[in-house]
Write an enzyme that holds these catalytic residues in place. Structure first.
Site, mmCIF file in Angstrom:
data_model
loop_
_atom_site.group_PDB
_atom_site.id
_atom_site.type_symbol
_atom_site.label_atom_id
_atom_site.label_comp_id
_atom_site.label_asym_id
_atom_site.label_seq_id
_atom_site.Cartn_x
_atom_site.Cartn_y
_atom_site.Cartn_z
ATOM 1 N N LYS A 203 0.868 -1.182 0.000
ATOM 2 C CA LYS A 203 0.000 0.000 0.000
ATOM 3 C C LYS A 203 0.899 1.223 0.000
ATOM 4 C CE LYS A 203 -3.823 2.240 2.437
ATOM 5 N NZ LYS A 203 -4.704 2.179 3.635
ATOM 6 N N ARG A 213 -10.495 10.520 0.941
ATOM 7 C CA ARG A 213 -10.506 11.261 2.202
ATOM 8 C C ARG A 213 -11.866 11.885 2.446
ATOM 9 N NH1 ARG A 213 -4.750 12.055 2.548
ATOM 10 N NH2 ARG A 213 -4.024 9.912 2.282
ATOM 11 N N ARG A 224 1.090 9.951 5.632
ATOM 12 C CA ARG A 224 1.292 8.600 6.155
ATOM 13 C C ARG A 224 2.591 7.990 5.630
ATOM 14 N NH1 ARG A 224 -4.933 7.917 4.961
ATOM 15 N NH2 ARG A 224 -5.774 8.337 7.029
ATOM 16 N N GLU A 240 7.737 -7.030 1.942
ATOM 17 C CA GLU A 240 6.454 -7.014 2.646
ATOM 18 C C GLU A 240 5.628 -8.251 2.297
ATOM 19 O OE1 GLU A 240 5.289 -4.953 4.876
ATOM 20 O OE2 GLU A 240 6.311 -3.024 4.662
ATOM 21 N N LYS A 255 -2.030 -1.640 -3.791
ATOM 22 C CA LYS A 255 -2.884 -0.460 -3.795
ATOM 23 C C LYS A 255 -1.995 0.780 -3.877
ATOM 24 C CE LYS A 255 -6.356 1.899 -0.929
ATOM 25 N NZ LYS A 255 -7.109 1.883 0.339
ATOM 26 N N SER A 281 -9.697 5.669 -5.438
ATOM 27 C CA SER A 281 -10.614 6.768 -5.719
ATOM 28 C C SER A 281 -10.094 7.728 -6.778
ATOM 29 C CB SER A 281 -10.904 7.531 -4.430
ATOM 30 O OG SER A 281 -9.705 8.036 -3.851
ATOM 31 N N TYR A 320 -14.774 0.841 -7.784
ATOM 32 C CA TYR A 320 -16.065 1.480 -7.529
ATOM 33 C C TYR A 320 -17.028 1.259 -8.679
ATOM 34 C CZ TYR A 320 -13.333 3.509 -3.804
ATOM 35 O OH TYR A 320 -12.536 3.655 -2.702
#
Length: 330
Positions: A203, A213, A224, A240, A255, A281, A320
């Protein structure tokens, strides 16, 4: 013999002559079962709330979420990934709504399971960012940094309440070190060995999360970058990946999807578990905005983007457009 030399003996264009020919020789095929629908449910609203930055996407009421789940089932979509948006006044420094059995996400999981049973995989976002007052994915230490191990304690509790609510799959998305192992242990301790883990393995700290958001009413200040991955790195993702698999991940995910197709391909080549990619998004909103201005053919752009993600190696795609794309394919 032409005066221009020999004509080609091999003509790949023969396999592109008609739509039926192109369909027959297609190397990559999208199917409704490839798709997982991310969905937001907001506490305390009586009507769905449109998300301005994501045209066509809403923050659902409990009732409209159930309808969306039924539509996904009817379209042949495989799963729904649920994100809960609690009332602002309920957010606190520990993300208490995330472990409250009556928190909006847990209520939504129960609602959807009651509505569709096992016809749709009910997946739950396992992260604190939607429920915590500072908007980070974990609890903070005395110096204001995200405390990895204290956050893992919260993730363990979240996993258990989400499983108790009926989640088929939990999706730890906070990029804390050791999160998969802790969540697996927490689930096993309550006898929920049947609940699968979709690991957010790679990610990235991405600019493409912007519209999300708004969707989750994020309280985040700052960024982040200390826990999400650097967009410059690929080998780090493979490290990872090895850790997540060792800790018990059943499925792994990259992602965002579109800007990281090379990472999707590297991960898919390296594993024998299902690989997912999240078309986030910003990817959604760019196509919708360009289509609204008439700059791209919306339907073609959607299916082309989804095909590219699957061609790179993703077996499942969080998008989506899941229900809409599935309906078109059927």
């Amino acid at each position: 013999m032409s005066k221009y030399g020999s004509f080609p003996g091999t003509r790949p264009r023969r396999l592109r002559t008609t739509s039926v020919m192109r369909r027959m020789v297609a190397e990559t095929r999208l199917h409704p079962a490839d798709f997982i629908l991310p969905a937001f449910v907001r506490e305390g609203v009586s009507e769905p709330v449109p998300i301005a930055a994501m045209p066509g996407v809403v923050q659902h009421t409990r009732d409209s979420l159930k309808k969306a789940a039924v539509e996904a089932v009817e379209a042949g979509v495989s799963g729904i990934m649920l994100f809960g948006v609690p009332e602002e006044s309920k957010k606190d420094a520990l993300g208490t709504p995330g472990t409250d059995p009556d928190g909006i996400l847990q209520v939504a999981i129960r609602d959807v399971r009651a509505e569709v049973g096992d016809e749709l995989l009910v997946m739950s976002d396992l992260c604190l960012d939607e429920t915590i007052d500072h908007g980070h994915c974990g609890v903070l230490d005395a110096e204001g940094r995200v405390d990895n191990d204290a956050t893992l304690e919260r993730y363990a509790e979240m996993a258990q309440v989400q499983a108790d609510a009926g989640a088929h799959v939990v999706g730890p998305s906070g990029m804390m070190d050791g999160q998969i192992g802790v969540v697996r242990d927490a689930l096993d301790q309550i006898g929920r060995e049947d609940v699968a883990i979709l690991a957010y393995t790679a990610k990235y700290s991405s600019a493409f999360y912007g519209p999300f958001r708004e969707a989750v009413a994020s309280s985040l200040k700052g960024d982040r970058k200390t826990y999400q991955q650097d967009p410059a790195n690929v080998r780090e993702s493979l490290r990872e990946l090895a850790l997540d698999l060792e800790e018990g991940a059943d499925m792994v995910m990259v992602k965002p999807a579109g800007p990281y197709l090379d990472v999707v391909a590297r991960v898919a080549d390296a594993v024998d578990v299902p690989v997912a990619a999240y078309q986030v998004s910003g990817e959604y909103s760019m196509i919708e905005a360009a289509a609204e201005k008439g700059w791209v053919d919306r339907d073609r752009a959607i299916l082309e983007a989804l095909t590219g993600i699957k061609r790179a190696g993703a077996q499942n795609i969080l998008t989506y457009w899941a229900t809409e794309a599935a309906q078109k394919l059927r």
